[in-house]
Design a protein around this motif. Structure first.
Motif, PDB file in Angstrom:
ATOM      1  N   THR A  69       0.849  -1.187   0.000  1.00  0.00           N
ATOM      2  CA  THR A  69       0.000   0.000   0.000  1.00  0.00           C
ATOM      3  C   THR A  69       0.882   1.233   0.000  1.00  0.00           C
ATOM      4  N   PRO A  70       0.809   2.078  -1.039  1.00  0.00           N
ATOM      5  CA  PRO A  70       1.635   3.289  -1.066  1.00  0.00           C
ATOM      6  C   PRO A  70       1.254   4.231   0.070  1.00  0.00           C
ATOM      7  N   ASP A  71       2.245   4.864   0.675  1.00  0.00           N
ATOM      8  CA  ASP A  71       1.979   5.803   1.765  1.00  0.00           C
ATOM      9  C   ASP A  71       2.979   6.956   1.743  1.00  0.00           C
ATOM     10  N   LEU A  72       3.310   7.435   0.550  1.00  0.00           N
ATOM     11  CA  LEU A  72       4.157   8.615   0.387  1.00  0.00           C
ATOM     12  C   LEU A  72       3.260   9.732  -0.138  1.00  0.00           C
ATOM     13  N   ASP A 124       3.247  13.038 -16.448  1.00  0.00           N
ATOM     14  CA  ASP A 124       4.492  13.807 -16.476  1.00  0.00           C
ATOM     15  C   ASP A 124       4.906  14.356 -15.119  1.00  0.00           C
ATOM     16  N   ASP A 125       4.115  14.150 -14.105  1.00  0.00           N
ATOM     17  CA  ASP A 125       4.406  14.825 -12.852  1.00  0.00           C
ATOM     18  C   ASP A 125       3.750  14.098 -11.684  1.00  0.00           C
ATOM     19  N   TRP A 126       3.960  14.634 -10.493  1.00  0.00           N
ATOM     20  CA  TRP A 126       3.331  14.125  -9.285  1.00  0.00           C
ATOM     21  C   TRP A 126       1.855  14.481  -9.320  1.00  0.00           C
ATOM     22  N   ASP A 127       1.052  13.798  -8.552  1.00  0.00           N
ATOM     23  CA  ASP A 127      -0.375  14.061  -8.499  1.00  0.00           C
ATOM     24  C   ASP A 127      -0.637  15.456  -7.940  1.00  0.00           C
ATOM     25  N   THR A 128      -1.690  16.107  -8.416  1.00  0.00           N
ATOM     26  CA  THR A 128      -1.999  17.466  -7.953  1.00  0.00           C
ATOM     27  C   THR A 128      -2.574  17.486  -6.547  1.00  0.00           C
ATOM     28  N   ASP A 129      -3.084  16.366  -6.053  1.00  0.00           N
ATOM     29  CA  ASP A 129      -3.564  16.285  -4.672  1.00  0.00           C
ATOM     30  C   ASP A 129      -2.348  16.059  -3.780  1.00  0.00           C
ATOM     31  N   PRO A 130      -1.950  17.061  -2.975  1.00  0.00           N
ATOM     32  CA  PRO A 130      -0.702  16.952  -2.210  1.00  0.00           C
ATOM     33  C   PRO A 130      -0.701  15.864  -1.150  1.00  0.00           C
ATOM     34  N   THR A 131      -1.871  15.356  -0.774  1.00  0.00           N
ATOM     35  CA  THR A 131      -1.912  14.337   0.273  1.00  0.00           C
ATOM     36  C   THR A 131      -2.202  12.944  -0.287  1.00  0.00           C
ATOM     37  N   LYS A 132      -2.295  12.816  -1.620  1.00  0.00           N
ATOM     38  CA  LYS A 132      -2.549  11.505  -2.224  1.00  0.00           C
ATOM     39  C   LYS A 132      -1.361  10.589  -1.984  1.00  0.00           C
ATOM     40  N   ASP A 133      -1.647   9.350  -1.630  1.00  0.00           N
ATOM     41  CA  ASP A 133      -0.593   8.391  -1.327  1.00  0.00           C
ATOM     42  C   ASP A 133      -0.032   7.757  -2.593  1.00  0.00           C
ATOM     43  N   LEU A 134       1.287   7.852  -2.736  1.00  0.00           N
ATOM     44  CA  LEU A 134       2.002   7.305  -3.875  1.00  0.00           C
ATOM     45  C   LEU A 134       3.217   6.539  -3.365  1.00  0.00           C
TER      46      LEU A 134
END
Length: 191
Positions: free
Chosen positions: A137-140, A173-183
């Motif tokens: 489960t991603p949690d970054l 091309d980039d990180w998700d725009t939701d800053p708290t989304k787990d990746l």
């Protein structure tokens, strides 16, 4: 005049929160993520082997934090950082492979690390934000991923450089725009 003073105070509060958040993200890098890379390199210097290489084939594939720390077997089939005289990085988590990070909304994230091998591109990497390559489960949080990417690669582009987003839910091309989304993220190791 009162409105100007209130505006200045509010601006200072917002800027202060950003400075505190930035300092916490740099702390995660220097005390935990960067320290694990140093441990990886130091382990290689001492042993000539890859940290987390359980099959002894030059490809990292660690299955647990205990294996990264202590190796496996008696005598060990392969060694961990404790068994070669290295000290694990500082953490505030349940074990040396976990760091607890609080996002900007107060959400708690257990950022885990492990080491793995990318069979497509043929390199070892540190998996940040999950303890398993498949099924973990991603949690970054995206905000921390972007900050680490900026520190490591000089820009927050999750698709290029040595530190990239490593989740199926990553943007093209980039990180998700939701800053708290787990990746999760992958940091390419030198060998």
């Amino acid at each position: 005049i009162v409105l100007i003073i209130i505006g200045i105070i509010l601006g200072a509060v917002v800027k202060g929160k950003d400075l505190i958040r930035g300092a916490e993200q740099k702390k995660v890098y220097s005390k935990f993520i960067g320290a694990w890379k140093t441990s990886y390199l130091s382990f290689y210097d001492r042993t000539g082997k890859i940290l987390g290489d359980e099959n002894l084939d030059g490809k990292a594939n660690s299955t647990s934090c205990d294996h990264l720390l202590n190796g496996e077997g008696d005598p060990p089939t392969y060694y961990g950082i404790n068994t070669v005289g290295l000290t694990p990085p500082t953490t505030n988590g349940a074990d040396a492979c976990t760091y607890v990070y609080t996002d900007k909304d107060g959400g708690r994230h257990e950022v885990k690390i492990t080491f793995a091998y990318d069979t497509t591109n043929k390199f070892n990497f540190m998996l940040v934000g999950s303890d398993k390559i498949t099924g973990g489960t991603p949690d970054l949080p995206s905000e921390l991923g972007m900050a680490l990417d900026t520190i490591i690669d000089g820009e927050a582009n999750g698709a290029s450089g040595d530190f990239v987003c490593y989740s199926p839910t990553c943007g093209q091309d980039d990180w998700d725009t939701d800053p708290t989304k787990d990746l999760a993220a992958a940091w390419k190791m030198e060998f």
